[in-house]
Motif scaffolding. Structure first.
Motif, PDB file in Angstrom:
ATOM      1  N   PRO A 188       0.831  -1.229   0.000  1.00 26.81           N
ATOM      2  CA  PRO A 188       0.000   0.000   0.000  1.00 26.81           C
ATOM      3  C   PRO A 188       0.853   1.261   0.000  1.00 26.81           C
ATOM      4  CG  PRO A 188      -0.047  -1.077   2.147  1.00 26.81           C
ATOM      5  CD  PRO A 188       0.628  -2.030   1.219  1.00 26.81           C
ATOM      6  N   TYR A 189       0.464   2.208  -0.824  1.00 27.02           N
ATOM      7  CA  TYR A 189       1.179   3.476  -0.918  1.00 27.02           C
ATOM      8  C   TYR A 189       0.906   4.365   0.300  1.00 27.02           C
ATOM      9  CZ  TYR A 189       2.634   2.666  -5.736  1.00 27.02           C
ATOM     10  OH  TYR A 189       3.234   2.159  -6.859  1.00 27.02           O
ATOM     11  N   GLU A 190      -0.191   4.110   1.006  1.00 25.23           N
ATOM     12  CA  GLU A 190      -0.524   4.950   2.156  1.00 25.23           C
ATOM     13  C   GLU A 190       0.533   4.844   3.258  1.00 25.23           C
ATOM     14  OE1 GLU A 190      -4.081   4.105  -0.209  1.00 25.23           O
ATOM     15  OE2 GLU A 190      -2.543   2.826   0.724  1.00 25.23           O
ATOM     16  N   ILE A 191       1.076   3.643   3.438  1.00 30.34           N
ATOM     17  CA  ILE A 191       2.098   3.470   4.473  1.00 30.34           C
ATOM     18  C   ILE A 191       3.368   4.229   4.096  1.00 30.34           C
ATOM     19  CG2 ILE A 191       3.546   1.771   5.651  1.00 30.34           C
ATOM     20  CD1 ILE A 191       1.279  -0.210   5.392  1.00 30.34           C
ATOM     21  N   GLN A 192       3.728   4.189   2.829  1.00 29.12           N
ATOM     22  CA  GLN A 192       4.899   4.930   2.368  1.00 29.12           C
ATOM     23  C   GLN A 192       4.698   6.430   2.553  1.00 29.12           C
ATOM     24  OE1 GLN A 192       5.842   4.053  -1.707  1.00 29.12           O
ATOM     25  NE2 GLN A 192       7.661   5.353  -1.762  1.00 29.12           N
ATOM     26  N   GLU A 193       3.505   6.915   2.221  1.00 27.70           N
ATOM     27  CA  GLU A 193       3.223   8.336   2.382  1.00 27.70           C
ATOM     28  C   GLU A 193       3.205   8.728   3.856  1.00 27.70           C
ATOM     29  OE1 GLU A 193      -0.451   8.804   0.379  1.00 27.70           O
ATOM     30  OE2 GLU A 193       0.412   8.616  -1.634  1.00 27.70           O
ATOM     31  N   ALA A 194       2.715   7.837   4.713  1.00 35.08           N
ATOM     32  CA  ALA A 194       2.711   8.118   6.156  1.00 35.08           C
ATOM     33  C   ALA A 194       4.133   8.235   6.697  1.00 35.08           C
ATOM     34  CB  ALA A 194       1.950   7.027   6.898  1.00 35.08           C
ATOM     35  N   ALA A 195       5.033   7.427   6.179  1.00 36.32           N
ATOM     36  CA  ALA A 195       6.434   7.514   6.599  1.00 36.32           C
ATOM     37  C   ALA A 195       7.038   8.855   6.174  1.00 36.32           C
ATOM     38  CB  ALA A 195       7.230   6.355   6.009  1.00 36.32           C
ATOM     39  N   TYR A 196       6.697   9.316   4.973  1.00 36.21           N
ATOM     40  CA  TYR A 196       7.182  10.617   4.523  1.00 36.21           C
ATOM     41  C   TYR A 196       6.640  11.745   5.414  1.00 36.21           C
ATOM     42  CZ  TYR A 196       8.644   8.295   0.198  1.00 36.21           C
ATOM     43  OH  TYR A 196       9.253   7.474  -0.722  1.00 36.21           O
ATOM     44  N   VAL A 197       5.355  11.639   5.786  1.00 32.50           N
ATOM     45  CA  VAL A 197       4.748  12.664   6.634  1.00 32.50           C
ATOM     46  C   VAL A 197       5.442  12.717   7.994  1.00 32.50           C
ATOM     47  CG1 VAL A 197       2.629  13.313   7.832  1.00 32.50           C
ATOM     48  CG2 VAL A 197       2.518  12.561   5.460  1.00 32.50           C
ATOM     49  N   ASP A 198       5.857  11.551   8.503  1.00 34.35           N
ATOM     50  CA  ASP A 198       6.560  11.501   9.782  1.00 34.35           C
ATOM     51  C   ASP A 198       8.006  11.954   9.694  1.00 34.35           C
ATOM     52  OD1 ASP A 198       4.311  10.608  11.039  1.00 34.35           O
ATOM     53  OD2 ASP A 198       4.842   8.469  10.893  1.00 34.35           O
ATOM     54  N   ALA A 200      10.449  10.615   7.605  1.00 33.96           N
ATOM     55  CA  ALA A 200      11.428   9.585   7.240  1.00 33.96           C
ATOM     56  C   ALA A 200      12.003   9.867   5.864  1.00 33.96           C
ATOM     57  CB  ALA A 200      10.770   8.205   7.258  1.00 33.96           C
ATOM     58  N   SER A 201      13.294   9.640   5.725  1.00 33.99           N
ATOM     59  CA  SER A 201      13.947   9.806   4.431  1.00 33.99           C
ATOM     60  C   SER A 201      13.656   8.607   3.548  1.00 33.99           C
ATOM     61  CB  SER A 201      15.460   9.965   4.627  1.00 33.99           C
ATOM     62  OG  SER A 201      16.008   8.785   5.205  1.00 33.99           O
ATOM     63  N   GLU A 202      14.093   8.677   2.275  1.00 35.54           N
ATOM     64  CA  GLU A 202      13.872   7.563   1.358  1.00 35.54           C
ATOM     65  C   GLU A 202      14.569   6.304   1.866  1.00 35.54           C
ATOM     66  OE1 GLU A 202      11.893   7.443  -0.999  1.00 35.54           O
ATOM     67  OE2 GLU A 202      11.519   9.478  -1.681  1.00 35.54           O
ATOM     68  N   TRP A 203      15.806   6.436   2.349  1.00 38.26           N
ATOM     69  CA  TRP A 203      16.545   5.272   2.841  1.00 38.26           C
ATOM     70  C   TRP A 203      15.865   4.669   4.063  1.00 38.26           C
ATOM     71  CZ3 TRP A 203      20.268   3.047   0.088  1.00 38.26           C
ATOM     72  CH2 TRP A 203      20.917   3.808  -0.891  1.00 38.26           C
ATOM     73  N   ARG A 204      15.436   5.519   4.984  1.00 43.94           N
ATOM     74  CA  ARG A 204      14.786   5.005   6.192  1.00 43.94           C
ATOM     75  C   ARG A 204      13.437   4.382   5.867  1.00 43.94           C
ATOM     76  NH1 ARG A 204      13.781   8.427  11.836  1.00 43.94           N
ATOM     77  NH2 ARG A 204      13.143   6.618  13.082  1.00 43.94           N
ATOM     78  N   MET A 210       9.298  -0.372   4.341  1.00 45.76           N
ATOM     79  CA  MET A 210       8.888  -1.176   3.200  1.00 45.76           C
ATOM     80  C   MET A 210       9.559  -2.542   3.171  1.00 45.76           C
ATOM     81  SD  MET A 210       6.811   1.037   2.166  1.00 45.76           S
ATOM     82  CE  MET A 210       6.187   0.259   0.683  1.00 45.76           C
ATOM     83  N   LEU A 211      10.845  -2.577   3.502  1.00 47.68           N
ATOM     84  CA  LEU A 211      11.564  -3.854   3.449  1.00 47.68           C
ATOM     85  C   LEU A 211      11.016  -4.879   4.442  1.00 47.68           C
ATOM     86  CD1 LEU A 211      13.878  -4.940   1.705  1.00 47.68           C
ATOM     87  CD2 LEU A 211      15.447  -4.391   3.570  1.00 47.68           C
ATOM     88  N   PRO A 212      10.711  -4.497   5.709  1.00 43.02           N
ATOM     89  CA  PRO A 212      10.084  -5.488   6.603  1.00 43.02           C
ATOM     90  C   PRO A 212       8.741  -5.991   6.112  1.00 43.02           C
ATOM     91  CG  PRO A 212      11.003  -3.673   7.879  1.00 43.02           C
ATOM     92  CD  PRO A 212      11.085  -3.273   6.435  1.00 43.02           C
ATOM     93  N   MET A 213       7.982  -5.126   5.424  1.00 44.17           N
ATOM     94  CA  MET A 213       6.691  -5.566   4.889  1.00 44.17           C
ATOM     95  C   MET A 213       6.864  -6.575   3.763  1.00 44.17           C
ATOM     96  SD  MET A 213       4.607  -1.964   4.785  1.00 44.17           S
ATOM     97  CE  MET A 213       3.190  -2.738   4.014  1.00 44.17           C
ATOM     98  N   ALA A 214       8.020  -6.553   3.119  1.00 41.41           N
ATOM     99  CA  ALA A 214       8.290  -7.475   2.012  1.00 41.41           C
ATOM    100  C   ALA A 214       8.983  -8.740   2.481  1.00 41.41           C
ATOM    101  CB  ALA A 214       9.145  -6.779   0.959  1.00 41.41           C
ATOM    102  N   ARG A 215       8.997  -8.992   3.776  1.00 39.86           N
ATOM    103  CA  ARG A 215       9.719 -10.146   4.301  1.00 39.86           C
ATOM    104  C   ARG A 215       9.266 -11.488   3.717  1.00 39.86           C
ATOM    105  NH1 ARG A 215       9.752 -11.009  10.619  1.00 39.86           N
ATOM    106  NH2 ARG A 215       8.659  -9.042  10.344  1.00 39.86           N
ATOM    107  N   PRO A 216       7.973 -11.733   3.513  1.00 41.12           N
ATOM    108  CA  PRO A 216       7.586 -13.021   2.890  1.00 41.12           C
ATOM    109  C   PRO A 216       8.191 -13.200   1.504  1.00 41.12           C
ATOM    110  CG  PRO A 216       5.687 -11.970   3.905  1.00 41.12           C
ATOM    111  CD  PRO A 216       6.785 -10.968   3.952  1.00 41.12           C
ATOM    112  N   GLY A 217       8.165 -12.155   0.687  1.00 40.78           N
ATOM    113  CA  GLY A 217       8.761 -12.259  -0.645  1.00 40.78           C
ATOM    114  C   GLY A 217      10.259 -12.427  -0.586  1.00 40.78           C
ATOM    115  N   LEU A 218      10.918 -11.730   0.336  1.00 42.05           N
ATOM    116  CA  LEU A 218      12.363 -11.858   0.497  1.00 42.05           C
ATOM    117  C   LEU A 218      12.734 -13.270   0.922  1.00 42.05           C
ATOM    118  CD1 LEU A 218      13.130  -8.480   2.321  1.00 42.05           C
ATOM    119  CD2 LEU A 218      13.718  -9.070  -0.028  1.00 42.05           C
ATOM    120  N   ALA A 219      11.953 -13.842   1.839  1.00 42.75           N
ATOM    121  CA  ALA A 219      12.245 -15.203   2.303  1.00 42.75           C
ATOM    122  C   ALA A 219      12.100 -16.207   1.169  1.00 42.75           C
ATOM    123  CB  ALA A 219      11.319 -15.567   3.467  1.00 42.75           C
TER     124      ALA A 219
END
Length: 300
Positions: A188-198, A200-204, A210-219
């Motif tokens: 969801p893009y809403e979580i990414q936008e919420a991080a920007y509002v708080d 957070a930089s692109e790296w953070r 985003m990376l923890p949310m992709a843990r199933p795909g990474l595994a």
């Protein structure tokens, strides 16, 4: 058609629903039964050779030919010691861990970053880059052996572990990007936008959100990459002829062919088990992590 006629041929809705449920249940039972039989047969095809190899790793060559399916007379680890020490499998195991571990870390990091940028940002030429990655999946590795040989030779990395690591990363990267692209696209893009509002930089945002949310795909992609890299044979046999830098797949081939008909089959079976066990351990660990990640994702 009159109303009376239509009423006569109309089927009771409850009866029709019950008939459909009965048919569906019976077909499901048939499909389920066939699936279980096929899976049971496939399990036997996989497990029985592994079990036979495991038993053979505790036997002498004479025992293997005399009683191939019997239990060993003495359960000892002499074959494992011979495979590990006499046939130099210890250094080869270490080389394999270094090459595969380094390549896996690099390809997962670079692949996740590349897939994230291609999936979440409108970068000029992003589609071209993505399709070039897809084209890399269709390129047979054996066609690149000769160019790779001269490239690594020119870089001074031929017959070295860093040369193998770079080559492994190059061949595993297209699949990793292809697999993770659709996964990052579905987040969801809403979580990414919420991080920007708080703030957070692109790296953070990438590493902590985003990376923890992709843990199933990474595994999942880590399992497939690890299996492919651990069992890789063509690339090391062509680009790594220095025996001090041999990996396990090269060691197995050298072990089986060097002694001709005087092969120590007990030690060779022990070497096979040594090669298989790390793959099983990593698969089990990543499978548990994958199941846990999926259950967490579905419960939110």
């Amino acid at each position: 058609m009159s109303l009376d006629t239509r009423a006569a041929v109309t089927v009771d809705p409850k009866a029709a629903k019950q008939i459909r449920a009965t048919k569906s249940t019976n077909s499901d039972k048939v499909v389920g039964g066939i699936s279980h039989v096929v899976l049971a047969l496939w399990s036997l095809v996989v497990i029985l050779p592994m079990l036979w190899t495991l038993l053979g790793s505790f036997k002498t060559t004479k025992e293997i030919f005399k009683s191939p399916f019997g239990l060993p007379a003495n359960w000892n680890f002499d074959n494992y010691v011979n495979a590990w020490v006499k046939n130099n499998f210890g250094p080869m195991f270490l080389n394999t861990v270094i090459v595969v571990g380094s390549a896996l870390i690099l390809v997962m990091l670079l692949g996740a970053m590349c897939a994230y940028v291609l999936a979440r940002f409108s970068v000029p030429g992003s589609k071209v880059i993505y399709y070039l990655m897809l084209a890399g999946l269709t390129f047979p590795p054996f066609l690149a052996i000769v160019p790779l040989f001269f490239i690594l030779q020119g870089m001074g990395l031929l017959n070295t572990l860093p040369g193998l690591i770079i080559t492994y990363v190059a061949f595993a990267l297209p699949f990793t990007v292809f697999f993770l692209f659709s996964f990052f696209k579905s987040l969801p893009y809403e979580i990414q936008e919420a991080a920007y509002v708080d703030g957070a930089s692109e790296w953070r945002t990438f590493f902590q959100v985003m990376l923890p949310m992709a843990r199933p795909g990474l595994a999942a992609v880590a399992i497939m990459n690890f299996l492919g890299l651990w069992n890789q044979f063509l690339l090391p046999i062509s680009l790594n002829t220095n025996q001090d830098n041999y990996v396990l797949s090269q060691g197995m081939a050298s072990f089986a062919s060097s002694a001709g008909y005087q092969v120590d089959f007990g030690a060779m079976f022990a070497a096979v088990i040594i090669t298989i066990v790390p793959v099983l351990i990593v698969y089990i660990l990543f499978q548990r992590q994958l199941q846990g990640s999926v259950s967490q994702g579905t419960s939110k």
